[in-house]
Design a protein around this motif. Sequence first.
Motif, PDB file in Angstrom:
ATOM      1  N   CYS A 187       0.843  -1.067   0.085  1.00 55.43           N
ATOM      2  CA  CYS A 187       0.328  -0.158   0.432  1.00 55.43           C
ATOM      3  C   CYS A 187       1.036   1.811   0.441  1.00 55.43           C
ATOM      4  N   CYS A 241       0.032   3.308   3.543  1.00 57.18           N
ATOM      5  CA  CYS A 241       0.489   2.438   5.283  1.00 57.18           C
ATOM      6  C   CYS A 241       1.634   1.505   5.573  1.00 57.18           C
ATOM      7  N   CYS A 254      -4.179   0.034  -0.595  1.00 54.04           N
ATOM      8  CA  CYS A 254      -5.188  -1.021   0.774  1.00 54.04           C
ATOM      9  C   CYS A 254      -6.666  -0.651   0.975  1.00 54.04           C
ATOM     10  N   CYS A 288      -7.408   2.021   3.457  1.00 50.71           N
ATOM     11  CA  CYS A 288      -6.621   3.388   2.404  1.00 50.71           C
ATOM     12  C   CYS A 288      -7.494   3.645   1.890  1.00 50.71           C
TER      13      CYS A 288
HETATM   14 ZN   LIG Z   1      -2.906   0.800   3.153  1.00 53.88          ZN
END
Ligand SMILES: [Zn+2]
Length: 121
Positions: A89, A92, A110, A113
């Motif tokens: 991701c 994050c 992801c 997010c």
């Molecule tokens: Zn993420």
Amino acid sequence: MLNFPTKTINYIKNNLLRQQKEVEKNLKEVSEDDPAKPQILAETSEPGTDAYIADSHIKTIVLEKQLKKANNSIKTALQRIKQGTYGKCDRCGHNIEIGRLLIMPMTSLCVSCSKKTSKRL
Ligand SMILES: [Zn+2]
């Protein structure tokens, strides 16, 4: 390092390549279909037609923008596969859910997010 089975990554890669081909084809068609090409504009004199052309020109621009964006995402994803950083991701740093990658192979976020930044393209 990639933590996907080779089969999975090959599947995703093929998917991306196929989508890339399609996007490139669409991009070509979009620029050929644009009714606001100067020579066509000059030939229309009827009232109301200009507005229509302007409207579909805007649609063409929006579509072209989206296609270009998709094209970039695909390129980035392919590059990441090569570098072995695919599936992480952007925000994050966690692994992106495999199910998500199979459906949207060019995603770089992801699920959680992307929900946070769900402004759409
Ligand atoms: Zn993420």
